[in-house]
Design an enzyme around this catalytic site. Sequence first.
Site, short mmCIF file in Angstrom:
data_model
loop_
_atom_site.label_atom_id
_atom_site.label_comp_id
_atom_site.label_asym_id
_atom_site.label_seq_id
_atom_site.Cartn_x
_atom_site.Cartn_y
_atom_site.Cartn_z
N ALA A 142 0.82 -1.22 0.00
CA ALA A 142 0.00 0.00 0.00
C ALA A 142 0.86 1.26 0.00
O ALA A 142 1.98 1.26 0.49
CB ALA A 142 -0.91 -0.02 1.22
N LYS A 168 1.78 -4.99 3.54
CA LYS A 168 2.84 -4.04 3.91
C LYS A 168 2.36 -2.62 3.63
O LYS A 168 2.18 -2.24 2.48
CB LYS A 168 4.12 -4.29 3.10
CG LYS A 168 5.30 -3.46 3.62
CD LYS A 168 6.48 -3.46 2.67
CE LYS A 168 6.42 -2.35 1.65
NZ LYS A 168 6.38 -0.97 2.20
N PRO A 169 2.14 -1.84 4.70
CA PRO A 169 1.81 -0.43 4.45
C PRO A 169 3.06 0.31 3.98
O PRO A 169 4.17 -0.23 4.04
CB PRO A 169 1.37 0.06 5.84
CG PRO A 169 2.06 -0.83 6.81
CD PRO A 169 2.23 -2.16 6.14
N GLU A 171 6.21 2.51 4.25
CA GLU A 171 7.14 2.72 5.37
C GLU A 171 6.95 4.11 5.98
O GLU A 171 7.32 4.35 7.12
CB GLU A 171 8.59 2.52 4.91
CG GLU A 171 9.06 3.38 3.73
CD GLU A 171 8.77 2.74 2.37
OE1 GLU A 171 7.73 2.07 2.21
OE2 GLU A 171 9.61 2.91 1.46
N THR A 224 7.30 1.11 -9.62
CA THR A 224 7.11 -0.02 -8.70
C THR A 224 6.24 -1.08 -9.37
O THR A 224 6.49 -2.28 -9.23
CB THR A 224 6.47 0.46 -7.38
OG1 THR A 224 7.13 1.65 -6.96
CG2 THR A 224 6.58 -0.58 -6.30
N GLU A 242 -2.60 -0.61 -9.22
CA GLU A 242 -3.29 0.68 -9.30
C GLU A 242 -2.20 1.72 -9.24
O GLU A 242 -1.61 1.96 -8.20
CB GLU A 242 -4.27 0.80 -8.13
CG GLU A 242 -5.46 1.68 -8.46
CD GLU A 242 -5.16 3.15 -8.34
OE1 GLU A 242 -4.49 3.66 -9.28
OE2 GLU A 242 -5.56 3.77 -7.38
N CYS A 276 -5.27 9.55 -6.67
CA CYS A 276 -5.18 9.13 -8.07
C CYS A 276 -6.43 9.49 -8.85
O CYS A 276 -6.45 9.34 -10.07
CB CYS A 276 -4.87 7.65 -8.17
SG CYS A 276 -5.97 6.65 -7.19
N GLU A 373 1.28 12.67 -13.71
CA GLU A 373 0.62 12.80 -12.42
C GLU A 373 1.51 13.60 -11.46
O GLU A 373 2.65 13.21 -11.20
CB GLU A 373 0.37 11.40 -11.84
CG GLU A 373 -0.42 11.43 -10.55
CD GLU A 373 -0.73 10.02 -10.04
OE1 GLU A 373 0.20 9.20 -9.94
OE2 GLU A 373 -1.91 9.77 -9.72
#
Length: 381
Positions: A142, A168-169, A171, A224, A242, A276, A373
Amino acid sequence: MLIGSDIVQGAGAAELLIDPKTAERFAEIPSATYEQVEAAIGAARAAFPAWSRTSPAERSLMLLKLADAIEAEGAALAGLEARNCGKPLHLVLRDEIPASVDCFRFFAGAARTLSGPVAGEYLAGHTSMIRRDPVGVVASIAPWNYPLMMAAWKLAPALAGGNCVVLKPSEQTPLSTLKLAEIIAGIFPPGVVNIIVGEGQSVGQQLIDDPRVDMISLTGDIVTGQKVLSAASKSIKRTHLELGGKAPVIVLGDADIDSVVEGLRTFGFYNAGQDCTAACRVYAADAVYDKLVAALSSAAASIVYGSEADDQNEMGPLISARQHSRVASFVARAASLSHIEVVTGGASANKGFFFQPTVIANALHSDEIVQREVFGPVISV
Ligand code: NAD
């Protein structure tokens, strides 16, 4: 962190958490070691056979309990989210907590309505059907813009479908997800949900490379996403990516400009544009162009941020020094083009990582500011 049935502290290097409102460090969270990531994936694998055979009713009940627990702990979760991300607390309470609760309730219902279409006799003497089976262990990764909602969006559908998860959120924003880990440990069987913290390059990369992971779900940067696809190709993992957006707004010559501006003020600058679906590139007809730019600029300039009275704030800072310099450099490159006018904003504000709500006029479709973006409080027209 949550590994199997245990709430444990990371035994790896400490990650510094920086308060985006002040740029000062306020906490250190130790990361998972290689062995702890191994253990989390192992716990998910071990839990999968039994979890995948639970009935939809059982999974639904646990998801509903989780939704109720998040609702009950809403104030604590919102406090952590606001602290970690710099978001106005009243907006987290109003928008993000209810949305997270609702996500678990929605998937509690969806778990019980999985459909298997096209059942029938397509070959004499045989019945064919499509049934939905869980995939296995899902590695969920995430980003930092909506940490708790991201955790909800990643956990709820995977669990409803009978999968086990290692989450895993980011860091940079682990606090609300770590609080969620404590809540989850009291509701779900050991190993069904595992929550670990650490950096993308180390902990994240180990997760996506592990052959015991069947699916990877990432929300984050395109680069990523490319790493995820590359890792997934080695053992043919499924992926769910996403990777952002650049939502267009088309304003026709007969549009109601007040209503357009009200919409843009809300949906272009919400969460400081770190969204987003931010309404960030506007295409306006000649007939209304000047009127729109003027009205949008004064609306953007009226957005309240950095007030001592937090319940007056409509926007927080950007998440980090890195994101701040990224947004500032997008605006600087745009401003250096002779045809572009920065009508309002365009600079840092206050201390910390605040950036002024910014409106850029006369942008061309081919300009970088329209094409890429920005993930900040910047609208181009
Ligand atoms: P990121 O992709 O670096 O980080 C997102 C998550 O991926 C984090 O948990 C991170 O630790 C993890 N990660 C990073 N490298 C990894 C690797 N090699 N293997 C496994 N996991 C890895 O994104 P970011 O730096 O947080 O943000 C950069 C940009 O991404 C933003 O400016 C924005 O454009 C975009 N973004 C999009 C969204 C969205 O909602 N779509 C959210 C956040 C960021």
